[in-house]
Design a protein around this motif. Structure first.
Motif, PDB file in Angstrom:
ATOM      1  N   SER A  43       0.863  -1.003  -0.002  1.00 26.37           N
ATOM      2  CA  SER A  43       0.012   0.081   0.062  1.00 26.37           C
ATOM      3  C   SER A  43       0.746   1.219  -0.134  1.00 26.37           C
ATOM      4  N   VAL A  44       2.105   1.105   0.509  1.00 28.63           N
ATOM      5  CA  VAL A  44       3.099   2.133   0.625  1.00 28.63           C
ATOM      6  C   VAL A  44       3.163   2.913  -0.878  1.00 28.63           C
ATOM      7  N   ILE A  45       3.210   1.732  -1.845  1.00 28.42           N
ATOM      8  CA  ILE A  45       3.600   2.280  -3.354  1.00 28.42           C
ATOM      9  C   ILE A  45       2.302   3.156  -3.893  1.00 28.42           C
ATOM     10  N   GLU A  46       1.411   2.498  -3.519  1.00 30.25           N
ATOM     11  CA  GLU A  46       0.121   3.550  -4.026  1.00 30.25           C
ATOM     12  C   GLU A  46      -0.138   4.581  -3.238  1.00 30.25           C
ATOM     13  N   ARG A  47       0.262   4.590  -1.943  1.00 28.54           N
ATOM     14  CA  ARG A  47       0.010   5.776  -0.881  1.00 28.54           C
ATOM     15  C   ARG A  47       0.944   7.114  -1.543  1.00 28.54           C
TER      16      ARG A  47
END
Ligand code: UTP
Length: 406
Positions: A43-47
Motif C-alpha cells: 500500500s506504501v507504493i500506492e499511497r
C-alpha cells in the motif's frame, strides 16, 4: 504464506515479477522469498503516489525565539531543563538508520573517524556531549539508538568495542527501523537477489512507531519519560538534551520544539520552519519557490530564514495522541542495484524509487512547535559529503573552532 497465496497477492498489486526466478531457487531460497514478500506493505507504493500529488496549504513565515532572547533567560531555562532531566523526564533518540550514501562508506555513519591525529568517531563526539549533560544533571538519561537492518550489527558492535563511550551500557537501547520496498520508475518492486526483494530503510519518520514496536514504551512508562530529544547522527556539534532547549520548550507550553539556525544563503539545502494554513510545518528546500527562497523582510533578512538542524524535542503524551499513519510517504529517486535479466545491475544514475516518511512531517501533526534559534558555528556542523559543503572537512574546521582537539 504459500506459493499460491503469494502469487495471488502479487497479482492483486501488479507485482508478479517478484516470482520470476522462483523455479530456479532451492528450497531455502524459495522460503526466504515468500517470507520477504509477506513483509512488504504494497500500500506504501500506492499511497506514495497520491501523497506526492497532494497540494500544500498556504505557506507563511514562522517566528523563532532568537538566540538573543534565549540568552536573556538562559539561567531560568537551564534550571528548568536540568530539573526535568534530573527527574528522568527526558530521553534522547539518535536517528542512525540512514545509509549515508553521500559520504560513500558502507559502515554506519557514526563510526566515521572525524579525528585527525587521534581517533574520534562521530558517535564518540556526540556521546561526549551526552556525558557532559548527564554529569551536570547527575542523571544518566536513556539513549535510544535507531539503526536499520543494514547497519544494526555494525552499530552495536562499535558501541560495544568502544565500551559504550564510558556511558552506562544499560541506559543505551538499540532498535531497528522499518523497511519499505524499492521500485523501478514504473513502480515494480526490484529484486536484489533472485530470492530477495529490495527492502530499504523507510526514512526517519518511523522512529517513534519503531521504538514502540521494539517494546521500549515500557521503559518510558516505568521511568516517567515525558520528552524525547530526537537528533541526527550527521551533525558533530549536535547538543543533546540541551537543558536550555528543554527549559525553553517547557516554558512555552508547546508540544514540540526544534532547533533552528539562520539560513546561510537562500540556496542552502536545509528545510525551513514555516506555517502552513497557520500551523507549524517544515518546508523542504526544494519545495520553496524561487520567490520565497529569496524574499527578504524590511530589515533585509531572509523572510523564510529558520533552517532546521534535525534536533527536536517531542512530548510523549502528544505523540501518543496522534496517528502517525497520517505521515505522508516521499519518493526518493535513487540508484538501486538489482537483478535484471538474471544478472546484477549497478546503475550509474537514479533508476528507481525508495519510499520514506520523514521526521519533519511530524511537526505538523504535533500541532504546536517552538522554534529555538541556536548559534550555527556552535551547534551545526553537518557531515553529508566527503569534501566541500557540509563535509568531513567543513565539520573538522567547526570542531576545531569549538576547541575540540582532533
Ligand atoms: P539523511 O536524510 O541525511 O540521509 O539523514 P542519510 O541516509 O543519512 O544520507 P544520504 O542521503 O544517503 O547521504 C538524516 C538523518 O536521518 C537518519 C540518518 O541516519 C541521519 O541521522 N535516517 C535517515 C534514518 O535514521 N533512517 C532513514 O531511513 C534515513
Amino acid at each position: 504464506m504459500d506459493y499460491e497465496a503469494t502469487k495471488k497477492l502479487l497479482a492483486e498489486h501488479g507485482q508478479e515479477q517478484l516470482l520470476q526466478y522462483y523455479d530456479e531457487l532451492d528450497e531455502g531460497q524459495k522460503k526466504t522469498l515468500l517470507s520477504e514478500i509477506e513483509r512488504i506493505d504494497f500500500s506504501v507504493i500506492e499511497r506514495a503516489s497520491s501523497d506526492a500529488g497532494r497540494a500544500r496549504g498556504v505557506i507563511t513565515p514562522a517566528d523563532a525565539v532568537t538566540a538573543e532572547d534565549i540568552d536573556k533567560n538562559r539561567a531560568e531555562y537551564e534550571k528548568l531543563g536540568i530539573d526535568c532531566i534530573k527527574a528522568g523526564k527526558v530521553a534522547a533518540v539518535l536517528l542512525a538508520g540512514g545509509q549515508g550514501t553521500r559520504l560513500g562508506s558502507d559502515a554506519p555513519k557514526g563510526t566515521f573517524n572525524i579525528g585527525i591525529d587521534r581517533k574520534l568517531s562521530i558517535f564518540g563526539c556526540q556521546m561526549n556531549t551526552i556525558k557532559e549533560v548527564a554529569a551536570k544533571a547527575g542523571y544518566a538519561f536513556h539513549l535510544f539508538v535507531m539503526t536499520s537492518r543494514l547497519n544494526d550489527d555494525a552499530t552495536k558492535k562499535f558501541f560495544a568495542e568502544n565500551d559504550y563511550f564510558g556511558y552506562p551500557a544499560d541506559r543505551i537501547h538499540f532498535f531497528i527501523q522499518g523497511v519499505s520496498p524499492a521500485c523501478s520508475h514504473d513502480k515494480k518492486v526490484f529484486l536484489e537477489e533472485k530470492y530477495r526483494p529490495v527492502l530499504t530503510p523507510n526514512g526517519n519518520g518511523g522512529w517513534y512507531s519503531s521504538l514502540v514496536e521494539a517494546g521500549y514504551k515500557d521503559i518510558l512508562k516505568r521511568d516517567g519519560v515525558e520528552w524525547l530529544n530526537v537528533y541526527s547522527v550527521d551533525n558533530v556539534l549536535q547538543k543533546i538534551c540541551d537543558p536550555v532547549f528543554v527549559g525553553a520548550t517547557l516554558k512555552s507550553g508547546c508540544a514540540c520544539s526544534g532547533k533552528v539556525v539562520k539560513k546561510a544563503a537562500p540556496e542552502e539545502k536545509v528545510g525551513v520552519l514555516c506555517k502552513e494554513d497557520g500551523a507549524p510545518t517544515i518546508v523542504e528546500y526544494y519545495e520553496l519557490s524561487d520567490e520565497m527562497r529569496n524574499a527578504r523582510d524590511a530589515g533585509g533578512e531572509l523572510t523564510y530564514r529558520w533552517g532546521v538542524i534535525l534536533n527536536y524535542l517531542f512530548s510523549v503524551k502528544k505523540l501518543d495522541s496522534i496517528d502517525l499513519r497520517d505521515l505522508p510517504y516521499h519518493l526518493a529517486d535513487k540508484k538501486v542495484p538489482h537483478i535484471e535479466n538474471g544478472v546484477k545491475v549497478e546503475p550509474q544514475s537514479p533508476n528507481g524509487y525508495k519510499y520514506e516518511t520523514l521526521v519533519v512531517d511530524m511537526i505538523k501533526l504535533m500541532g504546536s512547535c517552538l522554534a529555538v534559534e541556536v548559534v550555527r558555528e556552535r551547534e551545526f556542523a553537518p557531515v553529508k559529503n566527503r569534501t566541500g559543503v557540509d563535509s568531513v572537512d567543513s565539520a573538522r574546521e567547526l570542531l576545531k573552532l569549538n576547541g575540540v582537539e582532533l
